[in-house]
Design a protein around this motif. Sequence first.
Motif, short mmCIF file in Angstrom:
data_model
loop_
_atom_site.label_atom_id
_atom_site.label_comp_id
_atom_site.label_asym_id
_atom_site.label_seq_id
_atom_site.Cartn_x
_atom_site.Cartn_y
_atom_site.Cartn_z
N VAL A 155 63.08 59.16 23.01
CA VAL A 155 62.71 58.03 22.17
C VAL A 155 61.19 58.00 21.98
CG1 VAL A 155 62.65 55.51 22.04
CG2 VAL A 155 64.74 56.67 22.74
N GLY A 156 60.44 58.23 23.04
CA GLY A 156 58.99 58.24 22.93
C GLY A 156 58.47 59.36 22.05
N SER A 157 59.00 60.56 22.22
CA SER A 157 58.53 61.68 21.40
C SER A 157 58.94 61.51 19.95
CB SER A 157 59.04 63.01 21.96
OG SER A 157 60.45 63.03 21.97
N GLN A 158 60.11 60.99 19.70
CA GLN A 158 60.54 60.75 18.32
C GLN A 158 59.70 59.66 17.67
OE1 GLN A 158 62.85 62.77 16.88
NE2 GLN A 158 62.18 61.82 15.00
N SER A 159 59.28 58.68 18.46
CA SER A 159 58.39 57.64 17.93
C SER A 159 57.05 58.22 17.52
CB SER A 159 58.19 56.55 18.98
OG SER A 159 59.40 55.91 19.26
N ILE A 160 56.55 59.15 18.31
CA ILE A 160 55.29 59.81 17.96
C ILE A 160 55.45 60.60 16.67
CG2 ILE A 160 53.66 61.61 18.67
CD1 ILE A 160 54.14 60.62 21.57
N ASP A 200 57.59 60.04 14.25
CA ASP A 200 57.70 59.08 13.15
C ASP A 200 56.34 58.50 12.78
OD1 ASP A 200 60.42 59.54 13.20
OD2 ASP A 200 60.91 57.66 14.23
N ALA A 201 55.53 58.20 13.79
CA ALA A 201 54.19 57.65 13.53
C ALA A 201 53.32 58.67 12.80
CB ALA A 201 53.54 57.23 14.84
N MET A 202 53.43 59.93 13.18
CA MET A 202 52.64 60.97 12.52
C MET A 202 53.09 61.16 11.07
SD MET A 202 50.27 62.14 14.43
CE MET A 202 50.01 60.57 15.18
N LYS A 203 54.37 61.04 10.81
CA LYS A 203 54.88 61.13 9.43
C LYS A 203 54.33 59.99 8.59
CE LYS A 203 59.26 63.49 10.25
NZ LYS A 203 60.73 63.35 10.22
N GLU A 204 54.31 58.78 9.16
CA GLU A 204 53.76 57.62 8.44
C GLU A 204 52.28 57.81 8.18
OE1 GLU A 204 55.03 54.70 7.19
OE2 GLU A 204 56.99 55.61 7.50
N TYR A 205 51.57 58.30 9.17
CA TYR A 205 50.13 58.53 9.02
C TYR A 205 49.84 59.56 7.95
CZ TYR A 205 45.35 59.80 10.27
OH TYR A 205 44.03 60.07 10.23
#
Length: 65
Positions: A48-53, A55-60
């Motif tokens: 969950v933590g790595s997938q959140s990272i 997802d955040a990088m994709k948004e960025y």
Amino acid sequence: MKEKLKSRKLWMAIGGLLTVMATEWLNLSPELSEQVIGAVIIIVPAYVGSQSIVDAMKEYAAKKK
């Protein structure tokens, strides 16, 4: 709402919860139950933590364009 149900993070968390609950229902030995729960405690938050990272990088990256 449908987008939330497509979340891999959500289903991973639900799967982890069901796995922990299943150790009780299946009457596994305490040693095996401890090993399964220990694996879930490590794997689920890491995923969950790595997938959140990710997802955040994709948004960025999308905002930089």
